[in-house]
Motif scaffolding. Structure first.
Motif, PDB file in Angstrom:
ATOM      1  N   VAL A 187       0.816  -1.063  -0.103  1.00  0.00           N
ATOM      2  CA  VAL A 187       0.051  -0.052  -0.055  1.00  0.00           C
ATOM      3  C   VAL A 187       0.923   1.210  -0.015  1.00  0.00           C
ATOM      4  CG1 VAL A 187      -1.661   1.347   1.292  1.00  0.00           C
ATOM      5  CG2 VAL A 187      -2.051  -0.996   0.947  1.00  0.00           C
ATOM      6  N   LEU A 188       2.234   1.294   0.997  1.00  0.00           N
ATOM      7  CA  LEU A 188       2.569   2.361   0.830  1.00  0.00           C
ATOM      8  C   LEU A 188       3.389   2.656  -0.422  1.00  0.00           C
ATOM      9  CD1 LEU A 188       4.670   4.469   2.288  1.00  0.00           C
ATOM     10  CD2 LEU A 188       6.235   2.964   2.673  1.00  0.00           C
ATOM     11  N   ASP A 191       0.909   3.739  -3.192  1.00  0.00           N
ATOM     12  CA  ASP A 191       0.499   5.112  -2.884  1.00  0.00           C
ATOM     13  C   ASP A 191       1.526   6.082  -3.348  1.00  0.00           C
ATOM     14  OD1 ASP A 191      -1.975   5.011  -1.720  1.00  0.00           O
ATOM     15  OD2 ASP A 191      -1.287   4.795   0.194  1.00  0.00           O
ATOM     16  N   GLU A 192       2.832   5.808  -3.072  1.00  0.00           N
ATOM     17  CA  GLU A 192       3.903   6.742  -3.588  1.00  0.00           C
ATOM     18  C   GLU A 192       3.895   6.837  -4.987  1.00  0.00           C
ATOM     19  OE1 GLU A 192       7.818   4.979  -3.066  1.00  0.00           O
ATOM     20  OE2 GLU A 192       8.623   6.926  -3.803  1.00  0.00           O
ATOM     21  N   PHE A 194       1.229   6.067  -7.169  1.00  0.00           N
ATOM     22  CA  PHE A 194       0.032   6.737  -7.772  1.00  0.00           C
ATOM     23  C   PHE A 194       0.169   8.201  -7.615  1.00  0.00           C
ATOM     24  CE2 PHE A 194      -4.015   8.242  -6.317  1.00  0.00           C
ATOM     25  CZ  PHE A 194      -4.793   8.129  -7.347  1.00  0.00           C
ATOM     26  N   TYR A 195       0.815   8.778  -6.495  1.00  0.00           N
ATOM     27  CA  TYR A 195       0.917  10.191  -6.538  1.00  0.00           C
ATOM     28  C   TYR A 195       1.767  10.855  -7.245  1.00  0.00           C
ATOM     29  CZ  TYR A 195       0.447  14.700  -3.959  1.00  0.00           C
ATOM     30  OH  TYR A 195       0.202  15.856  -3.824  1.00  0.00           O
TER      31      TYR A 195
ATOM     32  N   TYR B 115      -6.388  12.762  -5.716  1.00  0.00           N
ATOM     33  CA  TYR B 115      -5.155  13.130  -5.033  1.00  0.00           C
ATOM     34  C   TYR B 115      -5.325  14.039  -3.759  1.00  0.00           C
ATOM     35  CZ  TYR B 115      -3.303  11.599  -9.413  1.00  0.00           C
ATOM     36  OH  TYR B 115      -2.762  10.858 -10.421  1.00  0.00           O
ATOM     37  N   TYR B 124      -1.776  12.223   1.004  1.00  0.00           N
ATOM     38  CA  TYR B 124      -0.554  12.005  -0.124  1.00  0.00           C
ATOM     39  C   TYR B 124       0.574  13.168   0.334  1.00  0.00           C
ATOM     40  CZ  TYR B 124      -3.603   8.749  -2.398  1.00  0.00           C
ATOM     41  OH  TYR B 124      -4.372   7.678  -2.656  1.00  0.00           O
ATOM     42  N   LEU B 127       2.533  11.738   3.370  1.00  0.00           N
ATOM     43  CA  LEU B 127       3.319  10.594   2.890  1.00  0.00           C
ATOM     44  C   LEU B 127       4.273  10.983   2.285  1.00  0.00           C
ATOM     45  CD1 LEU B 127       2.364   7.568   2.765  1.00  0.00           C
ATOM     46  CD2 LEU B 127       2.088   7.836   0.600  1.00  0.00           C
ATOM     47  N   MET B 128       4.293  11.995   1.333  1.00  0.00           N
ATOM     48  CA  MET B 128       5.531  12.322   0.375  1.00  0.00           C
ATOM     49  C   MET B 128       6.588  13.014   1.243  1.00  0.00           C
ATOM     50  SD  MET B 128       4.975  10.578  -2.413  1.00  0.00           S
ATOM     51  CE  MET B 128       6.517  11.114  -2.944  1.00  0.00           C
TER      52      MET B 128
END
Lengths: 297, 150
Positions: A187-188, A191-192, A194-195, B115, B124, B127-128
């Motif tokens: 998932v991590l 997610d990375e 995907f973004y 997003y 997100y 997370l980034m």
């Protein structure tokens, strides 16, 4: 049919095949034709109908206690329906033909036919659903995610005992912990990807789905990235109400998703809003069908 | 192909194997270029890898799940071997170009609905930040996530 027979009957091709063949020989005579997976309840089958009195009792309870159906629905929709469509993508049952999507994963992508590979395929699809669930109101989306994960692990636990013939609870626990870390990592990474961009998503797919194999066919990698992006695109065009009531299903990996033009998109949105407005006004909705989720986003 | 791969973005998190490095080595061999053989565990010549990073990598990933040796062989048998014709290579190059030009993210544009998801708009970006090490979580923001979920 005793539990034993069902359990031994639908053994998928797993790590060790020796136990599998033995149990099949002994059970070959009284094996049912279409084997019902043990981890599925009868309430989930499409033909099952609740008796009328139970149905009306349920509706009465819901309306008199003012239950929040959006919360209640998370179980049957995310935990049952959405989990099952994720599960079916890579499911393989001994002695049965592969489904078209499973064919794509095991034959076109040439993935090994193991249990952990099935888990990776399921995790990929679950993550795609997560991206959409995050876009729901937090209270509900979170609950949907939770139900989906809960169901995944209870199903895996059952299947480890019955399909893979593991008799030790300790070993099953170890596997479950392993799968848990795998899911979190996947998932991590997704997610990375995907973004950020396609290249990062491709690396995430390569590391998780393809288990980091050296000679990867980059065409296939591109194909999977396209598949993921298109599925998420479809979900992003659905309103909360539609998604939360289980109106989504994955498009086959062999098919291509065409993007909607702005006019088509507006038209679709209008139709959806009209449909639900009419429903709300008509007063024909049962208490269990009511929802506070938006149908216009 | 090799030149394009060299431009492939570096991974933000260090893993046991890196896509960029394995593919570079693979296609360098195909192209007849010299391959660095004295790679370390990480698959790349990166002397800056600290002990903590290696520990972290080992903790994160374990070996294949209890696989027996003959099962590993079975898996090996399924995995295709490298045999490139010129056309194959062109196709691979085309795919790699598509991936690196962000073709699919741009085509299947999902917009801010996904997003910046309504339920958790900061998901997100936080997370980034964490992956890039730009902004560290403070104790209180971490506790907030534990209690409230976002």
């Amino acid at each position: 049919i005793s539990i034993n027979q069902i359990g031994l009957g639908h053994v998928s091709r797993l790590f060790s095949t020796s136990i599998v063949t033995n149990s099949q020989e002994t059970n070959a005579k009284n094996q049912p034709k279409r084997i019902i997976p043990l981890a599925q309840s009868k309430y989930e089958s499409k033909d099952y109908k609740l008796p009328k009195w139970k149905e009306s009792l349920g509706e009465f309870v819901i309306s008199s206690l003012h239950l929040d159906m959006d919360k209640v629905r998370a179980g049957p929709i995310a935990g049952s329906y959405y989990y099952n469509i994720c599960r079916e993508q890579g499911l393989q049952v001994e002695g049965e033909k592969l489904s078209p999507s499973a064919k794509y994963f095991y034959e076109t992508l040439k993935l090994p036919r193991t249990f952990s590979q099935w888990f990776q395929i399921t995790a990929l699809h679950e993550w795609m659903l997560f991206t959409r669930m995050r876009a729901m109101p937090f209270k509900y989306g979170r609950n949907y995610q939770q139900k989906l994960v809960d169901r995944t692990f209870s199903d895996i636990e059952l299947r480890l005992f019955d399909e893979m013939n593991i008799h030790s609870g300790r070993i099953v626990d170890q596997y479950l912990k392993d799968f848990d870390t795998q899911l979190k990592g996947a998932v991590l990474a997704y997610d990375e990807g995907f973004y950020t961009d396609d290249a990062t998503l491709a690396t995430a797919v390569w590391r998780n789905l393809f288990a980091g194999r050296k000679n990867i066919d980059i065409n296939l990698l591109e194909d999977v990235v396209k598949y993921i992006r298109s599925q998420v695109y479809i979900m992003s065009r659905l309103s909360d109400r539609e998604f939360a009531t289980g109106k989504f299903n994955f498009v086959l990996p062999t098919e291509t998703v065409k993007k909607l033009s702005p006019e088509e998109e507006l038209q679709r949105k209008k139709n959806v809003i009209e449909k639900y407005e009419e429903l709300e006004k008509s007063g024909l909705m049962l208490p269990s069908e009511k929802s506070n989720l938006s149908y216009s986003n | 192909m090799v030149r394009l791969l060299e431009k492939f973005p570096e991974e933000r998190m260090k893993h046991m194997v890196s896509f960029k490095q394995t593919q570079l080595n693979r296609f360098k061999r195909v192209a007849g270029l010299q391959v660095d053989t004295n790679n370390n565990l990480n698959g790349e010549n990166d002397p800056k890898l600290s002990i903590n990073e290696i520990k972290d990598m080992l903790n994160r990933s374990k070996g294949p799940l209890g696989l027996q040796r003959d099962d590993l062989k079975k898996i090996q048998a399924v995995i295709p071997r490298d045999q490139f014709t010129e056309q194959d290579l062109k196709k691979q190059l085309e795919s790699l170009k598509n991936l690196m030009s962000n073709k699919y993210q741009n085509y299947y544009d999902v917009g801010d609905k996904m997003y910046k998801p309504a339920g958790n708009p900061q998901y997100y970006s936080r997370l980034m930040d964490e992956i890039n090490g730009q902004k560290k979580e403070t104790f209180f923001s971490a506790m907030k996530v534990i209690f409230f979920g976002k």
